[in-house]
Motif scaffolding. Structure first.
Motif, PDB file in Angstrom:
ATOM      1  N   GLU A 101     -22.299 -19.042  18.783  1.00  0.00           N
ATOM      2  CA  GLU A 101     -21.835 -18.074  18.869  1.00  0.00           C
ATOM      3  C   GLU A 101     -22.488 -16.945  18.034  1.00  0.00           C
ATOM      4  OE1 GLU A 101     -19.518 -17.793  20.552  1.00  0.00           O
ATOM      5  OE2 GLU A 101     -18.893 -19.461  21.221  1.00  0.00           O
ATOM      6  N   ASN A 102     -22.572 -15.440  18.829  1.00  0.00           N
ATOM      7  CA  ASN A 102     -22.904 -14.458  18.306  1.00  0.00           C
ATOM      8  C   ASN A 102     -21.781 -12.816  17.762  1.00  0.00           C
ATOM      9  OD1 ASN A 102     -26.326 -15.072  18.456  1.00  0.00           O
ATOM     10  ND2 ASN A 102     -25.472 -15.389  20.436  1.00  0.00           N
ATOM     11  N   ASP A 103     -21.927 -12.446  16.816  1.00  0.00           N
ATOM     12  CA  ASP A 103     -20.894 -12.087  16.654  1.00  0.00           C
ATOM     13  C   ASP A 103     -20.488 -11.179  14.736  1.00  0.00           C
ATOM     14  OD1 ASP A 103     -18.599 -13.066  14.921  1.00  0.00           O
ATOM     15  OD2 ASP A 103     -18.461 -14.720  16.861  1.00  0.00           O
ATOM     16  N   TYR A 104     -20.509 -10.281  15.296  1.00  0.00           N
ATOM     17  CA  TYR A 104     -20.855  -9.611  13.421  1.00  0.00           C
ATOM     18  C   TYR A 104     -19.199  -8.914  13.518  1.00  0.00           C
ATOM     19  CZ  TYR A 104     -20.926  -4.697  15.934  1.00  0.00           C
ATOM     20  OH  TYR A 104     -20.714  -3.929  17.346  1.00  0.00           O
ATOM     21  N   ARG A 105     -18.774  -9.530  12.021  1.00  0.00           N
ATOM     22  CA  ARG A 105     -17.679  -8.597  11.724  1.00  0.00           C
ATOM     23  C   ARG A 105     -17.195  -7.856  10.719  1.00  0.00           C
ATOM     24  NH1 ARG A 105     -12.107 -11.572  11.534  1.00  0.00           N
ATOM     25  NH2 ARG A 105     -13.358 -13.339  11.996  1.00  0.00           N
ATOM     26  N   LEU A 106     -16.210  -6.500  10.670  1.00  0.00           N
ATOM     27  CA  LEU A 106     -16.611  -5.340   9.469  1.00  0.00           C
ATOM     28  C   LEU A 106     -15.016  -5.419   9.173  1.00  0.00           C
ATOM     29  CD1 LEU A 106     -18.347  -2.901  10.946  1.00  0.00           C
ATOM     30  CD2 LEU A 106     -19.698  -3.806   9.101  1.00  0.00           C
ATOM     31  N   GLU A 107     -14.827  -5.296   7.491  1.00  0.00           N
ATOM     32  CA  GLU A 107     -13.273  -5.783   7.305  1.00  0.00           C
ATOM     33  C   GLU A 107     -13.133  -5.121   6.103  1.00  0.00           C
ATOM     34  OE1 GLU A 107      -9.505  -8.558   7.591  1.00  0.00           O
ATOM     35  OE2 GLU A 107     -11.995  -9.637   7.353  1.00  0.00           O
ATOM     36  N   PHE A 108     -11.808  -4.260   6.340  1.00  0.00           N
ATOM     37  CA  PHE A 108     -12.009  -3.566   4.274  1.00  0.00           C
ATOM     38  C   PHE A 108     -10.200  -4.178   4.074  1.00  0.00           C
ATOM     39  CE2 PHE A 108      -9.874   0.020   2.902  1.00  0.00           C
ATOM     40  CZ  PHE A 108     -10.932   0.400   0.785  1.00  0.00           C
ATOM     41  N   ARG A 109     -10.283  -4.231   2.453  1.00  0.00           N
ATOM     42  CA  ARG A 109      -8.770  -4.182   2.590  1.00  0.00           C
ATOM     43  C   ARG A 109      -8.516  -3.653   1.157  1.00  0.00           C
ATOM     44  NH1 ARG A 109      -6.640 -10.549   3.821  1.00  0.00           N
ATOM     45  NH2 ARG A 109      -7.479 -10.315   6.455  1.00  0.00           N
ATOM     46  N   SER A 110      -6.989  -3.239   1.122  1.00  0.00           N
ATOM     47  CA  SER A 110      -7.201  -2.378   0.180  1.00  0.00           C
ATOM     48  C   SER A 110      -5.443  -2.886  -0.375  1.00  0.00           C
ATOM     49  CB  SER A 110      -7.350  -0.704  -0.139  1.00  0.00           C
ATOM     50  OG  SER A 110      -7.216   0.095  -1.273  1.00  0.00           O
ATOM     51  N   SER A 111      -5.710  -3.361  -1.904  1.00  0.00           N
ATOM     52  CA  SER A 111      -3.899  -3.177  -2.272  1.00  0.00           C
ATOM     53  C   SER A 111      -4.507  -2.044  -4.373  1.00  0.00           C
ATOM     54  CB  SER A 111      -3.665  -4.211  -2.701  1.00  0.00           C
ATOM     55  OG  SER A 111      -3.873  -5.132  -1.644  1.00  0.00           O
ATOM     56  N   GLN A 112      -3.134  -1.307  -3.490  1.00  0.00           N
ATOM     57  CA  GLN A 112      -3.017  -0.150  -4.996  1.00  0.00           C
ATOM     58  C   GLN A 112      -1.652  -0.733  -5.019  1.00  0.00           C
ATOM     59  OE1 GLN A 112      -4.827   1.914  -6.513  1.00  0.00           O
ATOM     60  NE2 GLN A 112      -3.962   1.657  -8.384  1.00  0.00           N
ATOM     61  N   PHE A 113      -1.414  -1.103  -7.132  1.00  0.00           N
ATOM     62  CA  PHE A 113      -0.264  -1.414  -7.725  1.00  0.00           C
ATOM     63  C   PHE A 113       0.270   0.104  -8.596  1.00  0.00           C
ATOM     64  CE2 PHE A 113      -2.430  -4.774  -6.515  1.00  0.00           C
ATOM     65  CZ  PHE A 113      -1.590  -5.620  -5.638  1.00  0.00           C
ATOM     66  N   PHE A 114       0.958   0.466  -8.377  1.00  0.00           N
ATOM     67  CA  PHE A 114       1.531   1.066  -9.349  1.00  0.00           C
ATOM     68  C   PHE A 114       3.038   1.149 -10.153  1.00  0.00           C
ATOM     69  CE2 PHE A 114       0.016   3.571  -5.893  1.00  0.00           C
ATOM     70  CZ  PHE A 114      -0.842   4.240  -6.566  1.00  0.00           C
ATOM     71  N   GLN A 115       3.294   0.855 -11.546  1.00  0.00           N
ATOM     72  CA  GLN A 115       4.328   0.600 -12.415  1.00  0.00           C
ATOM     73  C   GLN A 115       4.905   2.437 -12.227  1.00  0.00           C
ATOM     74  OE1 GLN A 115       3.850  -0.978 -16.726  1.00  0.00           O
ATOM     75  NE2 GLN A 115       5.498  -2.270 -15.749  1.00  0.00           N
ATOM     76  N   VAL A 116       6.249   1.754 -11.519  1.00  0.00           N
ATOM     77  CA  VAL A 116       6.902   2.834 -11.811  1.00  0.00           C
ATOM     78  C   VAL A 116       7.911   3.072 -12.747  1.00  0.00           C
ATOM     79  CG1 VAL A 116       9.063   4.642 -10.159  1.00  0.00           C
ATOM     80  CG2 VAL A 116       8.217   2.881  -8.767  1.00  0.00           C
ATOM     81  N   PHE A 117       8.531   2.039 -13.052  1.00  0.00           N
ATOM     82  CA  PHE A 117       9.856   2.724 -14.170  1.00  0.00           C
ATOM     83  C   PHE A 117       8.676   0.867 -15.171  1.00  0.00           C
ATOM     84  CE2 PHE A 117      12.297   4.903 -11.400  1.00  0.00           C
ATOM     85  CZ  PHE A 117      12.120   6.083 -12.300  1.00  0.00           C
ATOM     86  N   GLU A 118       9.267   0.776 -16.263  1.00  0.00           N
ATOM     87  CA  GLU A 118       9.019  -0.689 -17.101  1.00  0.00           C
ATOM     88  C   GLU A 118      10.091  -1.351 -17.549  1.00  0.00           C
ATOM     89  OE1 GLU A 118       8.084   0.030 -20.777  1.00  0.00           O
ATOM     90  OE2 GLU A 118       5.460   1.224 -20.448  1.00  0.00           O
ATOM     91  N   THR A 119      11.449  -1.120 -17.043  1.00  0.00           N
ATOM     92  CA  THR A 119      12.946  -1.460 -16.608  1.00  0.00           C
ATOM     93  C   THR A 119      12.408  -2.620 -15.438  1.00  0.00           C
ATOM     94  OG1 THR A 119      13.834  -0.171 -17.936  1.00  0.00           O
ATOM     95  CG2 THR A 119      15.151  -1.322 -16.309  1.00  0.00           C
ATOM     96  N   HIS A 120      12.845  -3.619 -15.944  1.00  0.00           N
ATOM     97  CA  HIS A 120      12.900  -4.849 -14.512  1.00  0.00           C
ATOM     98  C   HIS A 120      11.494  -5.316 -13.922  1.00  0.00           C
ATOM     99  CE1 HIS A 120      17.496  -5.424 -14.849  1.00  0.00           C
ATOM    100  NE2 HIS A 120      17.158  -4.507 -14.786  1.00  0.00           N
ATOM    101  N   SER A 121      10.697  -4.453 -14.326  1.00  0.00           N
ATOM    102  CA  SER A 121       9.116  -4.217 -14.275  1.00  0.00           C
ATOM    103  C   SER A 121       9.321  -3.651 -12.933  1.00  0.00           C
ATOM    104  CB  SER A 121       8.489  -5.278 -14.441  1.00  0.00           C
ATOM    105  OG  SER A 121       7.529  -5.639 -13.771  1.00  0.00           O
ATOM    106  N   GLN A 122       9.075  -2.585 -12.147  1.00  0.00           N
ATOM    107  CA  GLN A 122       9.668  -2.095 -10.891  1.00  0.00           C
ATOM    108  C   GLN A 122       8.189  -1.005 -10.738  1.00  0.00           C
ATOM    109  OE1 GLN A 122      12.952   0.511 -10.368  1.00  0.00           O
ATOM    110  NE2 GLN A 122      13.853   0.491 -12.395  1.00  0.00           N
ATOM    111  N   VAL A 123       7.905  -1.877  -9.804  1.00  0.00           N
ATOM    112  CA  VAL A 123       6.750  -1.335  -9.148  1.00  0.00           C
ATOM    113  C   VAL A 123       6.613  -1.724  -8.004  1.00  0.00           C
ATOM    114  CG1 VAL A 123       3.945  -2.415  -8.830  1.00  0.00           C
ATOM    115  CG2 VAL A 123       5.716  -3.350 -10.196  1.00  0.00           C
TER     116      VAL A 123
END
Length: 206
Positions: A106-128
């Motif tokens: 099999e002859n093929d090529y693959r390009l893939e990008f993945r990104s995850s960004q996390f922001f802590q909004v409030f420390e109370t109850h660890s809201q993210v």
């Protein structure tokens, strides 16, 4: 423990290097019919960024074909925790080439990008608040007329598009049967808000 157990738990450095330099293909036995062989050839690190070079060989298919190729992956990880992350990001960029000079049918090529960004909004109850984006493309070349279904992209399920059945989002065939066949391109974005109910139990809105 016996000598073999001890060798597994605390191997000699020379034995480890020799094992890394031997690439073991997937055995042609029923128990390994769906297995892939993966050889991590090179790994480098600079701060929060890592680079991988991996050789891959797929299982032998019923028609006798086998997939083989190489994958390059760049990874950056600044998350404070892998599970229940509250801040930081995780980014991967992948380039993979199958067939051609690497053998296989099999002859093929693959390009893939993945990104995850996390922001802590409030420390109370660890809201993210987490923002997740992914995109990819795979294309055949050379003698291959198409990309095989097992190498295409699928969406749906708890690991990406929650609320949909596993692999339920994408091209399908078979009329009422609706059999997923995967796609050559995909894009995915998700925003999710999480907070603790009683740690470690969390509630999420997405």
């Amino acid at each position: 423990d016996g000598p073999r157990d001890a060798a597994w738990a605390t191997p000699a450095p020379g034995d480890v290097l020799r094992a890394m330099d031997r690439f073991r293909p997937v055995p042609d036995v029923p128990a390994r019919a769906a297995s892939w062989s993966e050889w991590l050839y090179f790994k480098g690190r600079a701060g929060d960024t890592q680079f991988y070079m991996t050789f891959l060989a797929g299982p032998r298919l019923p028609d006798g074909r086998r997939v083989a190729g190489v994958r390059f992956q760049l990874e950056r990880d600044t998350r404070d925790k892998i599970i229940n992350t509250t801040q930081g990001n995780y980014v991967t960029a992948t380039v993979a080439v199958a067939g051609g000079p690497f053998g296989g049918e099999e002859n093929d090529y693959r390009l893939e990008f993945r990104s995850s960004q996390f922001f802590q909004v409030f420390e109370t109850h660890s809201q993210v608040l987490s923002l997740i984006g992914r995109a990819g493309v795979i294309e055949n070349y050379g003698a291959s007329a198409d990309v095989p279904y097992y190498s295409k992209f699928y969406l749906g399920g708890p690991s990406d598009l929650r609320g949909f059945e596993y692999h339920d989002v994408g091209p399908k065939v078979g009329g009422a049967a609706n059999v997923p066949i995967g796609g050559k391109t995909y894009g995915f974005f998700s925003a999710e808000y999480q907070f603790d109910i009683v740690s470690p139990v969390r509630f999420a809105v997405f």
